[in-house]
Scaffold this motif. Sequence first.
Motif, PDB file in Angstrom:
ATOM      1  N   ARG A  28       0.429  -1.564   0.360  1.00  0.00           N
ATOM      2  CA  ARG A  28       0.508  -0.150  -0.051  1.00  0.00           C
ATOM      3  C   ARG A  28       0.932   1.168   0.194  1.00  0.00           C
ATOM      4  O   ARG A  28       0.872   1.982   1.017  1.00  0.00           O
ATOM      5  CB  ARG A  28      -1.124   0.011   1.475  1.00  0.00           C
ATOM      6  N   CYS A  30       2.813   5.002  -0.988  1.00  0.00           N
ATOM      7  CA  CYS A  30       2.274   6.627   0.334  1.00  0.00           C
ATOM      8  C   CYS A  30       3.529   7.091  -1.149  1.00  0.00           C
ATOM      9  O   CYS A  30       4.678   7.031  -0.926  1.00  0.00           O
ATOM     10  CB  CYS A  30       2.196   6.375   1.208  1.00  0.00           C
ATOM     11  N   ARG A  54       0.937  11.201   4.737  1.00  0.00           N
ATOM     12  CA  ARG A  54      -0.023  10.121   5.006  1.00  0.00           C
ATOM     13  C   ARG A  54      -1.634  10.197   3.089  1.00  0.00           C
ATOM     14  O   ARG A  54      -2.624   9.526   3.551  1.00  0.00           O
ATOM     15  CB  ARG A  54      -1.429  10.165   6.162  1.00  0.00           C
ATOM     16  N   ASN A  91       1.138  -2.060   4.747  1.00  0.00           N
ATOM     17  CA  ASN A  91       0.639  -0.975   4.400  1.00  0.00           C
ATOM     18  C   ASN A  91       1.262  -0.063   4.870  1.00  0.00           C
ATOM     19  O   ASN A  91       1.679  -0.015   6.084  1.00  0.00           O
ATOM     20  CB  ASN A  91      -1.448  -1.236   5.423  1.00  0.00           C
ATOM     21  N   TRP A  92       1.708   0.859   3.793  1.00  0.00           N
ATOM     22  CA  TRP A  92       2.904   2.375   4.454  1.00  0.00           C
ATOM     23  C   TRP A  92       2.331   2.688   4.617  1.00  0.00           C
ATOM     24  O   TRP A  92       3.214   3.857   5.484  1.00  0.00           O
ATOM     25  CB  TRP A  92       3.544   1.923   3.303  1.00  0.00           C
ATOM     26  N   LEU A  93       0.918   3.329   4.152  1.00  0.00           N
ATOM     27  CA  LEU A  93       0.468   4.135   5.304  1.00  0.00           C
ATOM     28  C   LEU A  93       0.009   4.262   6.325  1.00  0.00           C
ATOM     29  O   LEU A  93       0.114   4.689   7.348  1.00  0.00           O
ATOM     30  CB  LEU A  93      -1.348   3.697   4.945  1.00  0.00           C
ATOM     31  N   ASP A  94      -0.192   2.621   7.002  1.00  0.00           N
ATOM     32  CA  ASP A  94       0.342   2.770   8.777  1.00  0.00           C
ATOM     33  C   ASP A  94       1.206   2.687   9.283  1.00  0.00           C
ATOM     34  O   ASP A  94       0.784   3.352  10.480  1.00  0.00           O
ATOM     35  CB  ASP A  94      -0.435   0.887   8.983  1.00  0.00           C
ATOM     36  N   VAL A  95       2.279   3.618   8.407  1.00  0.00           N
ATOM     37  CA  VAL A  95       3.482   2.553   9.815  1.00  0.00           C
ATOM     38  C   VAL A  95       3.832   4.435   8.545  1.00  0.00           C
ATOM     39  O   VAL A  95       5.323   4.829   9.326  1.00  0.00           O
ATOM     40  CB  VAL A  95       4.402   1.414   8.781  1.00  0.00           C
ATOM     41  N   ASN A  96       3.653   4.941   8.236  1.00  0.00           N
ATOM     42  CA  ASN A  96       4.048   6.834   7.683  1.00  0.00           C
ATOM     43  C   ASN A  96       5.044   6.348   6.661  1.00  0.00           C
ATOM     44  O   ASN A  96       6.419   6.918   6.967  1.00  0.00           O
ATOM     45  CB  ASN A  96       3.839   6.908   8.704  1.00  0.00           C
ATOM     46  N   CYS A 123      10.524   8.624   7.234  1.00  0.00           N
ATOM     47  CA  CYS A 123       9.470   8.143   6.606  1.00  0.00           C
ATOM     48  C   CYS A 123       9.942   6.440   5.702  1.00  0.00           C
ATOM     49  O   CYS A 123       9.243   5.891   5.629  1.00  0.00           O
ATOM     50  CB  CYS A 123       8.688   8.858   5.277  1.00  0.00           C
TER      51      CYS A 123
END
Length: 349
Positions: A28, A30, A54, A91-96, A123
């Motif tokens: 995922r 970002c 995000r 999910n890279w969104l979850d880990v910024n 990031c």
Amino acid sequence: MINHSLPSVQADDEWSPLRSVIVGRAGRACFPNAPTAMIEATMPSHHVHNFKPRRPFDQKLITKAEAELDYFAAMLQAEGVQVYRPPAGVNWLDVNGYTGAMPRDGLMSVQNTLIEACFAWSCRNHEIEIAYGTILGELARDSRVTIIRRPPYTLADSLLDEDGSKSSPWVINNSRPAFDTADFMRFGKTILGQLSHVTNQAGVEYVQRSLPAGYKIEILEVNDPHAMHIDATILPLREGLLVYNPQKVTEEALLKHEVLANWDLRPYPFTPKEPEDPVLYMTSPYLSLNALVLDGKRVVVEASDQQTAKWYESLGMKCITCPFRHVNSIGGSFHCATVDLVRDSTVKH
């Protein structure tokens, strides 16, 4: 056929026969969340507004990029290369975070040593552990291999001067080691690197200390005010033949390095056009030079880039075409998306 007598990490150049490789996965993905100064220094100006905290890439783009990476991995396996892949669906969104699609930015093999980058962008601090920690653990079971993980002190968030001053052409200062491993290119015992907006002198010195005995880094003079990664600037197609981007480096600068003294140095003869769909959010169109050489005879190129393929073929290479435009859109091409773990060569460079 895979030679199981070889160490799990053994590589010294960019062109010897490739036996084992890591191929990334997008997950995922970002837009990287980095300070505005860092983004403006490196990213195409007309896309800077997209880099917001995000903010994921469009899911359709990611789905297509993931399919291209899977196809690429299967193609390499069909060519007899052992392929390692990170876990799917991160999910890279979850880990910024950013993505796991570009492992070349964060890992570099030199002889039997694998070096993890001390990323400048926070990031990406945990990108290698999240996407590649399991693979590194597997490789480390080979007693012949040394894996140098990023030390905690290099996580210091001190690379931007608070007063906005700059004592060099680069946006980052020298307060702690910072480097992306994609700012280095291996030519046997000599490694050519560049200073950039993500690689500082302290980072170069850190890499030098991490190298096996007898290896040295030489810094290439590059004319690129937005410098970030060297693998769309120079491309060794085989021992003795190098393609370079004349917009970023000169033949004179290349010939200052003894390792290239007897090489055939060819300027890339085209001015590539920026694609309209999908757009290149993070790179220039010179990704044509960001290719993966399989053995000094074969090179992987983007399927739609026929002019580059024909030119490489005129230089004696066989081109293997692979669709990769959606991976290009999120930040890189075949060299970026891989880490060559084993190249079957004996160092004599």
